[in-house]
Design a protein around this motif. Structure first.
Motif, PDB file in Angstrom:
ATOM      1  N   ASN A 167       0.762  -1.231   0.000  1.00  0.00           N
ATOM      2  CA  ASN A 167       0.000   0.000   0.000  1.00  0.00           C
ATOM      3  C   ASN A 167       0.801   1.294   0.000  1.00  0.00           C
ATOM      4  O   ASN A 167       0.209   2.361  -0.063  1.00  0.00           O
ATOM      5  CB  ASN A 167      -0.931   0.014   1.220  1.00  0.00           C
ATOM      6  CG  ASN A 167      -1.996  -1.054   1.124  1.00  0.00           C
ATOM      7  OD1 ASN A 167      -2.911  -0.934   0.320  1.00  0.00           O
ATOM      8  ND2 ASN A 167      -1.865  -2.106   1.918  1.00  0.00           N
ATOM      9  N   ARG A 188       0.135   3.459  -3.248  1.00  0.00           N
ATOM     10  CA  ARG A 188      -1.274   3.820  -3.358  1.00  0.00           C
ATOM     11  C   ARG A 188      -1.697   4.735  -2.206  1.00  0.00           C
ATOM     12  O   ARG A 188      -2.519   5.635  -2.393  1.00  0.00           O
ATOM     13  CB  ARG A 188      -2.139   2.555  -3.373  1.00  0.00           C
ATOM     14  CG  ARG A 188      -1.914   1.675  -4.591  1.00  0.00           C
ATOM     15  CD  ARG A 188      -2.193   2.412  -5.871  1.00  0.00           C
ATOM     16  NE  ARG A 188      -2.044   1.554  -7.047  1.00  0.00           N
ATOM     17  CZ  ARG A 188      -2.103   2.001  -8.307  1.00  0.00           C
ATOM     18  NH1 ARG A 188      -2.302   3.282  -8.534  1.00  0.00           N
ATOM     19  NH2 ARG A 188      -1.965   1.167  -9.311  1.00  0.00           N
ATOM     20  N   VAL A 235      -7.042   5.982  -5.295  1.00  0.00           N
ATOM     21  CA  VAL A 235      -5.679   5.478  -5.502  1.00  0.00           C
ATOM     22  C   VAL A 235      -5.226   5.642  -6.953  1.00  0.00           C
ATOM     23  O   VAL A 235      -4.075   5.349  -7.285  1.00  0.00           O
ATOM     24  CB  VAL A 235      -5.552   3.994  -5.072  1.00  0.00           C
ATOM     25  CG1 VAL A 235      -5.793   3.838  -3.584  1.00  0.00           C
ATOM     26  CG2 VAL A 235      -6.495   3.108  -5.884  1.00  0.00           C
TER      27      VAL A 235
END
Length: 291
Positions: free
Chosen positions: A38, A41, A276
């Motif tokens: 992550n 993003r 994102v």
């Protein structure tokens, strides 16, 4: 190697398709905790949210960012469900209002373009609508860069879309509408070519200037599709007629009205938009890069 990757992708998709909505949500929350998944993003979403919600304080931004990462991860799993789940596995997963508009438009024999946006459950929403109509509804897509993965996705999508068209194949896509079919069109992501800059939540966003031209080339009725996941994981899907004067002959005005609709519609659950994505990657001349 590519074929093994595609087989693994299909296996994963089928496993996710067998999960209940609460189980998918738990898996998504677990994925969000993995920093190596992550980091990039998270940064993109954080920048987007700061730009689009400048009136929120730091604590509100942090909370919205966390909800966004969880929701967008849930949406990614829902996309696998859209591709690989059976009708039985999806039963009860959506409540659709406004199907009467789609039935009425098709009854005219002119075809229909159903215009959506990149809320994170868009692919599953399209699957639910096509299943409810009992007929395939073609879509216009950006192909995946990996040919093996793209082949697997295309085969999965064809189960409910019937045909998929590359984003450059406007002629083939429009022919489906002129033949009396209903199709899906989702043109709200960053545009690097044929661009007009219009406001999206107060930020100039590079948007496809040909939206109006595509819709006019298709002909037929235009409907708007919005979906929002409720607390139980059920999609609340709404179909409404487009505005009477839309699209117009003014490319910028057409794109601006579309992006205004998205900005207004997402307010009820802002975390469910696809933050994102690098929505503001392409900047007006003279502006510095955002990401």
């Amino acid at each position: 190697m590519a074929q093994w990757l595609a087989r693994g992708f299909v296996w994963l998709g089928r496993k996710v398709a067998g999960l209940s909505p609460p189980a998918r949500a738990r898996l998504a929350h677990g994925l969000v905790r993995l920093p190596w998944v992550n980091t990039r993003r998270r940064r993109i979403a954080s920048i987007n949210l700061a730009l689009c919600f400048p009136q929120w304080d730091a604590a509100a931004h942090r909370a919205l960012l966390q909800r966004t990462l969880r929701s967008n991860a849930t949406g990614a799993l829902e996309t696998l469900c859209a591709w690989f789940a059976s009708r039985e596995q999806l039963a009860g997963g959506a409540h659709i209002s406004g199907l009467v508009h789609l039935h009425a438009a098709l009854a005219e024999g002119r075809g229909v373009v159903v215009v959506g946006a990149h809320y994170d459950g868009i692919e599953l929403a399209m699957r639910h609508v096509a299943d409810a109509m009992g007929q395939p509804m073609p879509i216009l897509v950006r192909r995946h860069n990996n040919p093996a993965i793209e082949s697997a996705i295309a085969q999965a999508r064809e189960r409910y879309a019937g045909q998929i068209f590359d984003k450059k194949d406007i002629a083939g896509f429009a022919a489906q509408v002129r033949a009396g079919k209903a199709v899906f069109y989702v043109p709200d992501q960053n545009a690097a070519r044929r661009t007009v800059f219009v406001p999206f939540l107060g930020v100039q966003a590079a948007t496809l200037g040909a939206i109006g031209g595509v819709l006019q080339r298709c002909g037929g009725r235009v409907l708007l599709l919005w979906a929002q996941r409720d607390a139980q994981g059920v999609q609340q899907i709404t179909l409404t007629p487009a505005w009477p004067d839309w699209p117009s002959s003014d490319d910028t005005a057409t794109a601006a009205r579309y992006m205004q609709w998205i900005g207004e519609s997402l307010q009820a659950a802002p975390e469910q938009y696809l933050w994102v994505h690098r929505r503001f990657k392409t900047r007006p001349p003279g502006e510095l890069p955002i990401y």
